[in-house]
Scaffold this motif. Structure first.
Motif, PDB file in Angstrom:
ATOM      1  N   TYR A  27       0.847  -1.188   0.000  1.00 61.21           N
ATOM      2  CA  TYR A  27       0.000   0.000   0.000  1.00 61.21           C
ATOM      3  C   TYR A  27       0.884   1.241   0.000  1.00 61.21           C
ATOM      4  N   GLN A  28       0.371   2.331  -0.549  1.00 56.56           N
ATOM      5  CA  GLN A  28       0.984   3.643  -0.367  1.00 56.56           C
ATOM      6  C   GLN A  28       0.416   4.215   0.928  1.00 56.56           C
ATOM      7  N   VAL A  29       1.297   4.630   1.837  1.00 57.77           N
ATOM      8  CA  VAL A  29       0.878   4.909   3.196  1.00 57.77           C
ATOM      9  C   VAL A  29       1.071   6.382   3.556  1.00 57.77           C
ATOM     10  N   CYS A  30      -0.029   7.006   3.971  1.00 61.08           N
ATOM     11  CA  CYS A  30       0.002   8.374   4.477  1.00 61.08           C
ATOM     12  C   CYS A  30      -0.043   8.304   6.000  1.00 61.08           C
ATOM     13  N   VAL A  31       1.035   8.730   6.640  1.00 65.90           N
ATOM     14  CA  VAL A  31       1.170   8.634   8.088  1.00 65.90           C
ATOM     15  C   VAL A  31       0.856   9.995   8.710  1.00 65.90           C
TER      16      VAL A  31
END
Length: 248
Positions: A27-31
């Motif tokens: 997944y592309q992860v926005c933290v």
């Protein structure tokens, strides 16, 4: 193309473990983080170093204007949003209800419940087929306290998480026909630093022998449940709450 997810409160504990696992699952992860920029970037760096794609976003997710701005930044950087993990939340010092102040109760509700509402609202605008989206999944991180009430310790926290459970069930029915699944996870006694926020950093060790499994849980064990609910393996599940509580 990799799917993009946002994890609120992703700089520590369960949120950080979920972000790292999501990165491993491509997944592309926005933290999202509130204050601990160093910890958030450590999570992002680990994901990127291992071949994933992640970015950190500072925002107070209990503030509507900051939530709107957060989602707009993600739109610009990543495009379509697939998943949201509403993990951000706070705990304050152990107290009986009679000793609680209104300001504290409101802080708990704003951080633990309003953030869930605000982020879900913006996510739906992007995921819902009624708004031109491709569908998606939302996972709300609740707590075993929603079932136990946490008397003499954190009734305010428990009340906020009970509301999160109800919100999860109601929202799941609203958006089921719009391609969005909404589920929740109720962690029990997990080794994270949130217990220090409550004034008892070793709380899990005190309680673990009373649990059927006789041990505390690890953030990764909760992260596995969250990621299952986000993924296609749980495609026929919505409106459910998974207890990760050692049998409590």
């Amino acid at each position: 193309m990799s799917k993009t997810i946002l994890i609120t409160g992703g700089s520590r504990g369960i949120g950080a473990a979920t972000a790292i696992l999501a990165g491993r699952q491509k997944y592309q992860v926005c933290v999202n983080y509130l204050k601990n920029e160093v910890a958030a970037h450590k999570v992002v760096d680990e994901i990127n170093h291992n071949g994933g794609k992640a970015a950190a976003y500072q925002a107070d997710v209990s503030n509507e204007n900051e939530v709107i701005d957060l989602f707009q930044r993600i739109d610009k950087d990543f495009g379509n949003l697939y998943g949201l993990v509403n993990n951000a939340g706070i705990l304050e010092a152990q107290s009986r209800v009679v000793d609680l102040e209104l300001d504290r109760f409101q802080r708990i509700i704003n951080s633990n419940l309003m953030s869930c509402f605000l982020c879900s609202k913006e996510a739906i605008k992007r995921m819902s087929t009624s708004y031109g989206g491709a569908g998606g999944a939302i996972v709300n991180v609740s707590s075993i306290a929603a079932r136990t009430g946490s008397p003499n310790e954190y009734v305010d926290y428990a009340a906020s998480k009970g509301a999160v459970d109800t919100f999860t069930i109601g929202l799941s029915k609203e958006v089921a026909g719009e391609g969005i699944r909404v589920n929740g996870v109720r962690p029990g006694f997990i080794y994270t630093d949130i217990h220090a926020d409550g004034g008892e950093p070793n709380r899990v060790d005190r309680i673990k022998e009373s649990l059927p499994l006789r041990r505390g849980g690890q953030p990764d064990e909760v992260a596995n449940a969250i990621m299952w609910l986000l993924g296609e393996e749980s495609s026929y599940s919505t409106g459910i709450l998974i207890d990760v509580t050692g049998g409590r």
